[in-house]
Scaffold this active site. Structure first.
Site, mmCIF file in Angstrom:
data_model
loop_
_atom_site.group_PDB
_atom_site.id
_atom_site.type_symbol
_atom_site.label_atom_id
_atom_site.label_comp_id
_atom_site.label_asym_id
_atom_site.label_seq_id
_atom_site.Cartn_x
_atom_site.Cartn_y
_atom_site.Cartn_z
ATOM 1 N N LYS A 39 2.370 16.362 2.374
ATOM 2 C CA LYS A 39 1.307 15.412 2.692
ATOM 3 C C LYS A 39 1.818 14.314 3.621
ATOM 4 O O LYS A 39 1.160 13.951 4.601
ATOM 5 C CB LYS A 39 0.754 14.814 1.396
ATOM 6 C CG LYS A 39 -0.344 13.790 1.583
ATOM 7 C CD LYS A 39 -1.055 13.520 0.266
ATOM 8 C CE LYS A 39 -0.168 12.838 -0.755
ATOM 9 N NZ LYS A 39 0.086 11.411 -0.438
ATOM 10 N N SER A 40 2.989 13.768 3.329
ATOM 11 C CA SER A 40 3.525 12.672 4.144
ATOM 12 C C SER A 40 3.824 13.124 5.569
ATOM 13 O O SER A 40 3.515 12.415 6.536
ATOM 14 C CB SER A 40 4.793 12.120 3.501
ATOM 15 O OG SER A 40 4.528 11.545 2.252
ATOM 16 N N ARG A 44 1.960 12.036 9.356
ATOM 17 C CA ARG A 44 2.731 11.570 10.509
ATOM 18 C C ARG A 44 2.575 12.503 11.703
ATOM 19 O O ARG A 44 2.537 12.055 12.851
ATOM 20 C CB ARG A 44 4.198 11.402 10.100
ATOM 21 C CG ARG A 44 4.407 10.189 9.183
ATOM 22 C CD ARG A 44 5.639 10.340 8.296
ATOM 23 N NE ARG A 44 5.904 9.128 7.527
ATOM 24 C CZ ARG A 44 5.284 8.820 6.387
ATOM 25 N NH1 ARG A 44 4.334 9.622 5.906
ATOM 26 N NH2 ARG A 44 5.598 7.710 5.740
ATOM 27 N N SER A 200 8.591 0.160 0.327
ATOM 28 C CA SER A 200 7.546 1.124 0.665
ATOM 29 C C SER A 200 7.849 1.846 1.976
ATOM 30 O O SER A 200 8.021 1.219 3.023
ATOM 31 C CB SER A 200 6.203 0.394 0.787
ATOM 32 O OG SER A 200 5.248 1.200 1.436
ATOM 33 N N GLN A 202 5.692 3.594 3.524
ATOM 34 C CA GLN A 202 4.522 3.431 4.391
ATOM 35 C C GLN A 202 4.634 2.139 5.200
ATOM 36 O O GLN A 202 4.283 2.105 6.378
ATOM 37 C CB GLN A 202 3.248 3.430 3.552
ATOM 38 C CG GLN A 202 2.938 4.786 2.935
ATOM 39 C CD GLN A 202 1.752 4.754 2.006
ATOM 40 O OE1 GLN A 202 1.081 3.726 1.854
ATOM 41 N NE2 GLN A 202 1.476 5.877 1.355
ATOM 42 N N ASP A 353 6.332 9.791 -6.519
ATOM 43 C CA ASP A 353 5.071 10.500 -6.771
ATOM 44 C C ASP A 353 5.134 11.364 -8.023
ATOM 45 O O ASP A 353 4.090 11.762 -8.549
ATOM 46 C CB ASP A 353 4.706 11.374 -5.571
ATOM 47 C CG ASP A 353 4.218 10.553 -4.391
ATOM 48 O OD1 ASP A 353 3.774 9.402 -4.595
ATOM 49 O OD2 ASP A 353 4.288 11.054 -3.256
ATOM 50 N N LYS A 380 -0.601 1.891 -7.100
ATOM 51 C CA LYS A 380 -1.022 3.196 -6.581
ATOM 52 C C LYS A 380 -2.532 3.351 -6.779
ATOM 53 O O LYS A 380 -3.257 2.380 -6.961
ATOM 54 C CB LYS A 380 -0.226 4.310 -7.281
ATOM 55 C CG LYS A 380 1.262 4.288 -6.958
ATOM 56 C CD LYS A 380 1.524 4.679 -5.521
ATOM 57 C CE LYS A 380 2.998 4.824 -5.216
ATOM 58 N NZ LYS A 380 3.234 5.247 -3.819
ATOM 59 N N ARG A 426 -2.040 12.565 -9.389
ATOM 60 C CA ARG A 426 -0.698 12.751 -9.959
ATOM 61 C C ARG A 426 -0.738 12.753 -11.481
ATOM 62 O O ARG A 426 -0.052 13.545 -12.129
ATOM 63 C CB ARG A 426 0.245 11.663 -9.460
ATOM 64 C CG ARG A 426 0.375 11.563 -7.955
ATOM 65 C CD ARG A 426 1.057 12.760 -7.342
ATOM 66 N NE ARG A 426 1.176 12.623 -5.891
ATOM 67 C CZ ARG A 426 1.653 13.542 -5.073
ATOM 68 N NH1 ARG A 426 2.056 14.701 -5.559
ATOM 69 N NH2 ARG A 426 1.721 13.333 -3.780
#
Length: 472
Positions: A39-40, A44, A200, A202, A353, A380, A426
């Protein structure tokens, strides 16, 4: 045949997941199962199309094996509003220029769009989509409003907005200070050094993407190492990036986005079939090929390995995006595994996660386990320390919430139950995975919210022997 992708629309209450404990058959030999793209990395890769000069001579970028869960799809309306079309072609996404697609107008007067206005970029509940978009917009000097749903509007944005303002960006909060929506209407232009207050990934990625898009020399100081997909991707594109403990430097040089990007399988998603296999403990070998083996993502496997679980890696290679990949292999069960401890911030970020999943696995281990340095989990999709504890207690687990973590006392008898998923993918997937090993029928309330990150969750778990279905 290609298909234009759209976000799936506003969030609704998800269907329940019904899980009957036990494996359909004892494995007679090695079992292999694949999981979706990371997903990450998918976020990107798609955002790379917004970097200057990103699209090839044919005017497109091809992203292979992207994750198509709700969190990644949440980025698509923003890309459309910025003039990019995303089509699915087999296992690839084709990103091409297109006429901007207007987005719904928010009542705030700054969000009118149209002539003299700015694009309104809706990111639903995806913090990665929102935060990384803010960074790219600040780097390219594109004026736009970034907004999200009510849950996302309560998540902190000042972690990245304030460093971007230090770099010269003009960013205004249009609602509560430190929260979405924000108006980006001026580019970063001051080289130098910024210091992040949180670990973080992000936040660090948003600042780095802004610097790379503007070709602005920048030093980023950060308190703890966390996932480094942006650094690896930009370095693979030719950007001059150097790292040392607590510091990241970008030299301001150009980078070239290749015409095709490959997304490795997501290690956070591979953790669920691996955990189910270990919880059953009925022998055999499970392998998950093509998984991202980035060390900043392997905390779940490494913590269990250290505690005695038989988990290994093989078939290692490196993708064109700079990510190490390989096969995750799990054998046996939890009989020889002791209590787990997570006590360093970098270790926590390497499994951030998977904390709900590690917590329910720890409930099956002897002794007292500790998952610490986890204050960030309170911000989260839910307060994941509280929701994880409440979910695990519904099974009978003994778990206590402390200010920065979870303390789990193993050995309590666990039972099938009706357990809350809190509309948090999650938490719900962790509950369903534990339920596969418990006799009887478990209902994970709202468990189909797994589509946020793992659309094929139930299919993958069934492929290795789980009995799991949506309550329709």
């Amino acid at each position: 045949m290609s298909e234009t992708l759209e976000h799936q629309g506003p969030a609704t209450l998800s269907a329940d997941l019904l899980v009957t404990g036990g494996r359909t058959a004892r494995p007679g030999g090695p079992t292999a199962v694949r999981v979706p793209g990371d997903k990450s990395v998918s976020h990107r890769a798609l955002l790379a199309a917004l970097l200057p000069g990103a699209l090839d001579a044919a005017g497109r970028l091809t992203v292979r094996n992207a994750n198509l869960g709700g969190a990644v799809r949440a980025l698509l309306p923003a890309l459309h509003a910025l003039g990019l079309r995303v089509d699915a072609d087999g296992d690839a996404l084709l990103v091409r220029p297109d006429a901007p697609v207007p987005q719904p107008v928010h009542p705030h007067p700054a969000l009118t769009g149209g002539p003299g206005g700015v694009p309104y970029l809706w990111t639903a509940g995806s913090s990665a989509a929102a935060r990384l978009l803010v960074g790219v917009l600040a780097g390219t000097g594109t004026a736009a409003v970034v907004d999200g749903d009510e849950v996302l509007r309560h998540r902190p944005m000042d972690w990245l907005v304030e460093p971007l303002i230090e770099m010269g960006a003009r960013i205004d909060y249009l609602g509560d200070p430190g929260r979405l929506p924000v108006l980006v209407h001026g580019p970063v232009h001051r080289p130098g050094t910024v210091r992040l207050t949180v670990g973080s990934a992000q936040a660090r990625s948003a600042v780095l993407l802004a610097a790379a898009a503007a070709r602005l020399p920048m030093t980023i100081r950060h308190p703890v190492s966390s996932r480094d997909h942006t650094e690896r991707m930009l370095a693979a594109f030719g950007a001059g990036i150097t790292e040392s403990p607590g510091e990241l430097r970008y030299d301001g040089g150009a980078c070239t986005v290749p015409a095709e990007l490959d997304v490795p399988a997501d290690p956070s998603l591979a953790a669920y079939p691996v955990a189910a296999h270990l919880l059953w403990g009925d022998g055999g070998e499970l392998s998950v090929p093509g998984v991202c083996l980035n060390p900043t993502r392997l905390g779940f496997f490494d913590v269990l390995r250290r505690a005695g679980a038989d988990i290994g890696y093989r078939d290692r290679t490196v993708t064109g995006g700079g990510e190490p990949v390989g096969t995750v292999v799990a054998r046996g069960g939890l009989d020889a595994v002791t209590a787990v401890r997570v006590e360093r911030p970098a270790e926590l970020h390497a499994l951030i996660d998977e904390v709900p999943l590690l917590a329910v696995v720890a409930a099956r281990l002897p002794g007292t386990s500790w998952i610490g340095c986890a204050e960030e989990l309170r911000f989260k999709e839910t307060d994941r320390l509280e929701t994880t504890a409440r979910m695990a207690r519904a099974f009978g687990a003994r778990i206590e919430v402390e200010s920065d973590g979870l303390r789990i006392t193993g050995g309590a008898p666990l039972r099938a139950a009706s357990v809350p998923g809190f509309e948090d993918h999650r938490v719900a997937m962790a509950a369903a995975t534990l339920a596969t090993s418990l006799p009887g029928r478990t209902t994970v309330l709202g468990g189909a919210c797994h589509r946020t990150s793992f659309p094929d969750f139930a299919d993958v778990q069934r492929a290795i022997g789980a009995r799991m279905a949506e309550d329709i």
